[in-house]
Motif scaffolding. Sequence first.
Motif, PDB file in Angstrom:
ATOM      1  N   PRO A   8       0.850  -1.197   0.000  1.00 37.11           N
ATOM      2  CA  PRO A   8       0.000   0.000   0.000  1.00 37.11           C
ATOM      3  C   PRO A   8       0.882   1.242   0.000  1.00 37.11           C
ATOM      4  O   PRO A   8       1.950   1.261   0.632  1.00 37.11           O
ATOM      5  CB  PRO A   8      -0.787  -0.131   1.304  1.00 37.11           C
ATOM      6  CG  PRO A   8       0.100  -0.932   2.201  1.00 37.11           C
ATOM      7  CD  PRO A   8       0.902  -1.849   1.314  1.00 37.11           C
ATOM      8  N   LEU A   9       0.450   2.283  -0.690  1.00 34.78           N
ATOM      9  CA  LEU A   9       1.311   3.467  -0.770  1.00 34.78           C
ATOM     10  C   LEU A   9       0.493   4.734  -0.953  1.00 34.78           C
ATOM     11  O   LEU A   9      -0.625   4.708  -1.482  1.00 34.78           O
ATOM     12  CB  LEU A   9       2.307   3.316  -1.928  1.00 34.78           C
ATOM     13  CG  LEU A   9       1.696   3.224  -3.330  1.00 34.78           C
ATOM     14  CD1 LEU A   9       1.906   4.517  -4.117  1.00 34.78           C
ATOM     15  CD2 LEU A   9       2.285   2.049  -4.086  1.00 34.78           C
ATOM     16  N   LEU A  10       1.076   5.815  -0.516  1.00 32.97           N
ATOM     17  CA  LEU A  10       0.497   7.147  -0.694  1.00 32.97           C
ATOM     18  C   LEU A  10       1.633   8.135  -0.896  1.00 32.97           C
ATOM     19  O   LEU A  10       2.422   8.378   0.016  1.00 32.97           O
ATOM     20  CB  LEU A  10      -0.351   7.541   0.524  1.00 32.97           C
ATOM     21  CG  LEU A  10      -0.915   8.967   0.530  1.00 32.97           C
ATOM     22  CD1 LEU A  10      -1.906   9.144  -0.620  1.00 32.97           C
ATOM     23  CD2 LEU A  10      -1.589   9.282   1.865  1.00 32.97           C
ATOM     24  N   PHE A  38       1.058  -3.153  -6.224  1.00 32.74           N
ATOM     25  CA  PHE A  38       1.119  -1.797  -5.684  1.00 32.74           C
ATOM     26  C   PHE A  38      -0.317  -1.279  -5.567  1.00 32.74           C
ATOM     27  O   PHE A  38      -1.051  -1.226  -6.554  1.00 32.74           O
ATOM     28  CB  PHE A  38       1.925  -0.877  -6.597  1.00 32.74           C
ATOM     29  CG  PHE A  38       3.398  -1.163  -6.603  1.00 32.74           C
ATOM     30  CD1 PHE A  38       4.205  -0.747  -5.551  1.00 32.74           C
ATOM     31  CD2 PHE A  38       3.983  -1.828  -7.668  1.00 32.74           C
ATOM     32  CE1 PHE A  38       5.568  -1.000  -5.552  1.00 32.74           C
ATOM     33  CE2 PHE A  38       5.349  -2.090  -7.685  1.00 32.74           C
ATOM     34  CZ  PHE A  38       6.138  -1.672  -6.630  1.00 32.74           C
ATOM     35  N   ILE A  39      -0.705  -0.886  -4.356  1.00 38.23           N
ATOM     36  CA  ILE A  39      -2.050  -0.342  -4.121  1.00 38.23           C
ATOM     37  C   ILE A  39      -1.909   1.153  -3.875  1.00 38.23           C
ATOM     38  O   ILE A  39      -1.507   1.589  -2.796  1.00 38.23           O
ATOM     39  CB  ILE A  39      -2.732  -1.017  -2.917  1.00 38.23           C
ATOM     40  CG1 ILE A  39      -2.490  -2.533  -2.921  1.00 38.23           C
ATOM     41  CG2 ILE A  39      -4.220  -0.677  -2.911  1.00 38.23           C
ATOM     42  CD1 ILE A  39      -3.014  -3.258  -4.113  1.00 38.23           C
ATOM     43  N   ASP A  40      -2.237   1.942  -4.887  1.00 38.59           N
ATOM     44  CA  ASP A  40      -2.103   3.393  -4.808  1.00 38.59           C
ATOM     45  C   ASP A  40      -3.334   3.980  -4.117  1.00 38.59           C
ATOM     46  O   ASP A  40      -4.422   4.033  -4.690  1.00 38.59           O
ATOM     47  CB  ASP A  40      -1.947   3.979  -6.215  1.00 38.59           C
ATOM     48  CG  ASP A  40      -1.663   5.473  -6.207  1.00 38.59           C
ATOM     49  OD1 ASP A  40      -1.774   6.097  -5.127  1.00 38.59           O
ATOM     50  OD2 ASP A  40      -1.341   6.027  -7.266  1.00 38.59           O
ATOM     51  N   ASP A  41      -3.140   4.435  -2.890  1.00 41.18           N
ATOM     52  CA  ASP A  41      -4.247   4.930  -2.069  1.00 41.18           C
ATOM     53  C   ASP A  41      -4.508   6.412  -2.322  1.00 41.18           C
ATOM     54  O   ASP A  41      -4.458   7.241  -1.424  1.00 41.18           O
ATOM     55  CB  ASP A  41      -3.928   4.677  -0.589  1.00 41.18           C
ATOM     56  CG  ASP A  41      -5.087   5.013   0.330  1.00 41.18           C
ATOM     57  OD1 ASP A  41      -6.237   5.042  -0.143  1.00 41.18           O
ATOM     58  OD2 ASP A  41      -4.840   5.242   1.528  1.00 41.18           O
ATOM     59  N   TRP A  48       1.497   6.695  -9.563  1.00 40.80           N
ATOM     60  CA  TRP A  48       0.784   5.816 -10.488  1.00 40.80           C
ATOM     61  C   TRP A  48       1.499   5.694 -11.829  1.00 40.80           C
ATOM     62  O   TRP A  48       1.542   4.610 -12.423  1.00 40.80           O
ATOM     63  CB  TRP A  48      -0.645   6.290 -10.696  1.00 40.80           C
ATOM     64  CG  TRP A  48      -1.454   5.345 -11.543  1.00 40.80           C
ATOM     65  CD1 TRP A  48      -1.923   5.555 -12.808  1.00 40.80           C
ATOM     66  CD2 TRP A  48      -1.869   4.020 -11.192  1.00 40.80           C
ATOM     67  NE1 TRP A  48      -2.605   4.461 -13.273  1.00 40.80           N
ATOM     68  CE2 TRP A  48      -2.590   3.491 -12.292  1.00 40.80           C
ATOM     69  CE3 TRP A  48      -1.704   3.224 -10.057  1.00 40.80           C
ATOM     70  CZ2 TRP A  48      -3.134   2.217 -12.292  1.00 40.80           C
ATOM     71  CZ3 TRP A  48      -2.241   1.945 -10.054  1.00 40.80           C
ATOM     72  CH2 TRP A  48      -2.947   1.456 -11.152  1.00 40.80           C
ATOM     73  N   ASN A  49       2.077   6.778 -12.324  1.00 39.70           N
ATOM     74  CA  ASN A  49       2.823   6.727 -13.581  1.00 39.70           C
ATOM     75  C   ASN A  49       4.018   5.778 -13.465  1.00 39.70           C
ATOM     76  O   ASN A  49       4.331   5.043 -14.406  1.00 39.70           O
ATOM     77  CB  ASN A  49       3.298   8.128 -13.971  1.00 39.70           C
ATOM     78  CG  ASN A  49       2.151   9.032 -14.382  1.00 39.70           C
ATOM     79  OD1 ASN A  49       1.114   8.557 -14.842  1.00 39.70           O
ATOM     80  ND2 ASN A  49       2.318  10.335 -14.199  1.00 39.70           N
ATOM     81  N   ILE A  64      -3.326  -1.359  -8.411  1.00 39.66           N
ATOM     82  CA  ILE A  64      -4.710  -0.955  -8.132  1.00 39.66           C
ATOM     83  C   ILE A  64      -4.661   0.494  -7.674  1.00 39.66           C
ATOM     84  O   ILE A  64      -3.893   0.846  -6.776  1.00 39.66           O
ATOM     85  CB  ILE A  64      -5.354  -1.836  -7.045  1.00 39.66           C
ATOM     86  CG1 ILE A  64      -5.478  -3.288  -7.525  1.00 39.66           C
ATOM     87  CG2 ILE A  64      -6.719  -1.285  -6.643  1.00 39.66           C
ATOM     88  CD1 ILE A  64      -6.013  -4.240  -6.468  1.00 39.66           C
ATOM     89  N   ARG A  65      -5.458   1.307  -8.302  1.00 40.96           N
ATOM     90  CA  ARG A  65      -5.467   2.739  -7.965  1.00 40.96           C
ATOM     91  C   ARG A  65      -6.821   3.143  -7.416  1.00 40.96           C
ATOM     92  O   ARG A  65      -7.854   2.973  -8.073  1.00 40.96           O
ATOM     93  CB  ARG A  65      -5.143   3.581  -9.201  1.00 40.96           C
ATOM     94  CG  ARG A  65      -4.979   5.063  -8.920  1.00 40.96           C
ATOM     95  CD  ARG A  65      -4.770   5.825 -10.209  1.00 40.96           C
ATOM     96  NE  ARG A  65      -4.369   7.205  -9.974  1.00 40.96           N
ATOM     97  CZ  ARG A  65      -4.222   8.122 -10.932  1.00 40.96           C
ATOM     98  NH1 ARG A  65      -4.461   7.793 -12.198  1.00 40.96           N
ATOM     99  NH2 ARG A  65      -3.845   9.350 -10.627  1.00 40.96           N
ATOM    100  N   PHE A  66      -6.839   3.691  -6.208  1.00 40.13           N
ATOM    101  CA  PHE A  66      -8.072   4.193  -5.614  1.00 40.13           C
ATOM    102  C   PHE A  66      -8.424   5.554  -6.189  1.00 40.13           C
ATOM    103  O   PHE A  66      -7.542   6.347  -6.539  1.00 40.13           O
ATOM    104  CB  PHE A  66      -7.933   4.300  -4.093  1.00 40.13           C
ATOM    105  CG  PHE A  66      -7.993   2.979  -3.371  1.00 40.13           C
ATOM    106  CD1 PHE A  66      -8.277   1.803  -4.041  1.00 40.13           C
ATOM    107  CD2 PHE A  66      -7.761   2.906  -2.008  1.00 40.13           C
ATOM    108  CE1 PHE A  66      -8.333   0.587  -3.385  1.00 40.13           C
ATOM    109  CE2 PHE A  66      -7.813   1.699  -1.328  1.00 40.13           C
ATOM    110  CZ  PHE A  66      -8.094   0.535  -2.014  1.00 40.13           C
TER     111      PHE A  66
END
Length: 319
Positions: A8-10, A38-41, A48-49, A64-66
């Motif tokens: 998970p990442l931000l 990679f879970i883009d929170d 994301w790029n 996965i992008r929120f």
Amino acid sequence: MNISVVIPLLNEDESLKELYDWIVRVVQSNHYSYEILFIDDGSTDNSWNIIEQLSQKDTNVKGIRFQTNYGKSQALNAGFKAAKGEVIITMDADLQDSPDEIPELYDLITKDGYDLISGWKKKRYDSKIRKNIPSKLFNWAARKTSDLKLHDFNCGLKAYSNEVVKNVDVYGEMHRYIPVLAKNAGFTKIDEKVVQHQARKYGTTKFGMDRFINGFLDLITIWFLSKFGKRPMHLFGLLGTFMFLIGFLSALYIGTSKLLKVYYFHIPTRLITENPWFYIALTTMILGTLFFLSGFLGELILRSKRNGNLYNISNKINL
């Protein structure tokens, strides 16, 4: 597939490429089949790029992008649902968790038969005031309420068997207490491993006072769920019945003493409604009834499953 690495990442665009290279070096040197999720929170930087670039280079990279920032628990929830590996490794994206720990964590799950291994950052490089002291406080309280003898519940570096992540529902802010959720779900082979903690290389910590407060609230929630989550009537029903009986017996005593004084001893007294204890007894009976109904409703809710999404996904890669 041997391993799924869920990250998970931000707003961690500075560290993603370095983290990816490090993970790939470790898993390939150990001949693991793998996927990196990679879970883009809801990042607002270039994260994301970079994930898209890595996925074009390596099809084992999935993303996965929120749509917006929903929190780490929701990110882990999405990652757990998508993970296909025999062993799931979670780690933070800020390079403070070392991918070199992956082989030992994998062996503890596959060879030693553990359900969950939690990392223990015995030597930390965080600010003592901002993170160390609150973490020690939460960990002490979590040990007391859960009977799990872990030193670092909130460590992002953990290893799970696939069965655990498919049967544990991580929501709200419960990522801090996943070992407790796993224990409540019936997984008992839970232990910890001392892992290397590294100083943050890029970016800034996401820890703030809101997480300090939320940690206490989550701890109360997890304690309640551990004790009464599967049997709310045992708490609310018992408490409601006790309060109702206290109120009923008090009202009975007030009414009986009134009758005895007036009809048998001919002693003039005030009206029952003028006695403040009558209203206290009545209120206690009403509260007791409400508590009992709360327990009954809780039992009904438990028989219905949680529906609806906890987050909205705007993009996926390789999934």
